[in-house]
Design an enzyme around this catalytic site. Sequence first.
Site, short mmCIF file in Angstrom:
data_model
loop_
_atom_site.label_atom_id
_atom_site.label_comp_id
_atom_site.label_asym_id
_atom_site.label_seq_id
_atom_site.Cartn_x
_atom_site.Cartn_y
_atom_site.Cartn_z
CG ASP A 1 -16.33 35.50 -4.64
OD1 ASP A 1 -17.30 34.70 -4.65
OD2 ASP A 1 -15.97 36.13 -5.65
CD GLU B 1 2.84 3.15 2.27
OE1 GLU B 1 3.14 2.76 1.12
OE2 GLU B 1 2.87 2.42 3.26
CD GLU C 1 5.16 5.45 -4.69
OE1 GLU C 1 5.57 4.37 -4.24
OE2 GLU C 1 4.63 5.56 -5.83
CD GLU D 1 8.83 3.95 -3.78
OE1 GLU D 1 9.17 3.16 -4.68
OE2 GLU D 1 8.27 3.57 -2.73
CD GLU E 1 6.48 5.71 0.23
OE1 GLU E 1 6.14 5.19 1.31
OE2 GLU E 1 6.43 5.12 -0.87
CG HIS F 1 0.51 1.95 -1.97
ND1 HIS F 1 1.75 1.35 -1.93
CD2 HIS F 1 0.16 1.99 -3.28
CE1 HIS F 1 2.14 1.04 -3.15
NE2 HIS F 1 1.19 1.43 -4.00
NE ARG G 1 5.49 -5.43 -1.45
CZ ARG G 1 5.41 -4.49 -0.50
NH1 ARG G 1 4.87 -3.33 -0.79
NH2 ARG G 1 5.89 -4.70 0.70
CD GLU H 1 -0.17 -1.18 0.95
OE1 GLU H 1 0.60 -0.45 0.32
OE2 GLU H 1 0.12 -2.34 1.32
NE ARG I 1 0.08 -2.68 -3.79
CZ ARG I 1 1.31 -2.33 -3.41
NH1 ARG I 1 1.54 -2.04 -2.14
NH2 ARG I 1 2.29 -2.27 -4.27
#
Length: 471
Positions: free
Chosen positions: A52, A131, A133, A215, A223, A272, A342, A360, A362
């Site tokens: 359903d 990635e 976390e 982390e 992670e 990321h 970063r 990447e 982020r």
Amino acid sequence: MSSPQDVINMVKENEAKFVDFRFTDTRGKEQHVTVPVSAFDEDKFENGHAFDGSSIAGWKGIQASDMQLMPDPSTAYVDPFFDETTVVITCDVVDPSDGRGYDRDPRSIAKRAEAYLKASGVGDTAYFGPEPEFFVFDSVAWNVDMSGCSLKIYSDEAAWSSGEKSEGGGGSGHRPGVKGGYFPVPPVDSLHDIRSAMVLTLESIGVPVEVHHHEVATAGQCEIGTVFSTLVKRADWTQQLKYVVHNVAHQYGKTATFMPKPIVGDNGSGMHVHQSIWKDGKNTFAGNGYAGLSETALFYIGGIIKHAKALNAITNPGTNSYKRLVPHYEAPTKLAYSAKNRSASIRVPHVTSDKARRIETRFPDPIANPYLCFAALLMAGLDGIQNKIHPGEPADKNLYDLPPEEDAKIPTVCASLEEALAALAADHEFLTRGGVFSDEWIDAFIELKMDEVNKVRMTTHPVEFDLYYSC
């Protein structure tokens, strides 16, 4: 596993008692229904298993609720947690009225994104490496009712527990401070053995792992790094990773969460997402441009930056997501790209091989539905390639510490889920190309998520008592 007969053989060889059919709802939560092996044969792969669909949030109404689960034999594994031996199979959701993947089924959307990539001629394979976390707490308690609301996180590893005695008498004194969880050895890192158990469980069900570690945040932020793969398979593995993390933590008497920002004043959890597009066995992102990127890769970045605010609704789909997306907690709020920085929303990792060349993204977080997140990122990137959207110059400065006049020139991600949903409503044509996402899905998604926005907006918050009670 690659064929229905292979799954039948797996059931027999493991003397399984049950087969568990799983699928993912719009919010990204796995759902399941279980049949005894006496009710399981190859017919399930041809005709599916009825359920359903009206009971799944954001899906069909009760007037058109019949849905079919179509098991994918390549996803079968033996569940590591059930008392009775059970084979698990991930399913696509099919609308029996036309036999096609249901337009609101996340896995079917991801499959359509892969098909659109091939049809576009840009490439034949998209690789993704997320990635996600997560936090592991000793326990958590909350309450929301008419009398008020409360929240309490319990963690012996937390910096705030330094003045408390542990169960059994006395505190160890070894715990990571705020932003101090990256990478001290045990006993400061108290979760090594739990993460190792998670890794071994993941490998036992066929999810390859590269690394695990504590982390940055206090109170058990972790992670587990798993191997990249194609879009749908990598989304399948992400769902399996979440399932394993939740259940191993539960076995240890603890609780795990992928919430982006469960703790005030420390880093939140991101996801990321590494991406590249290949064609005829070659990485189209490798070239002679900035950081070894091709023009194709730069255009892909341009598409993501252009559509980032609309993407936020899918890649950061909770009100809690925007408590993470603030400066100074390693959260990428600035829509820029860089090979080293970063603080930028898109990073170009340093690699030694053109095969590993990738970008990447982020800003996504781990409550994002992986099927929808990866599909939406791919569609935005493809729009950038098809329309030659250049991202401009890279940002190699610390974007958290710019002069005001420079800071004002760099766009940012959304500041709230409501803003992101408005952006998605205004900018979604790139998602609907090739029938990957539908206008009906987007409308239903916005309605579903606005219900969450309104629930939070209409609930009195304890901070408001701090601010206004004595006014």
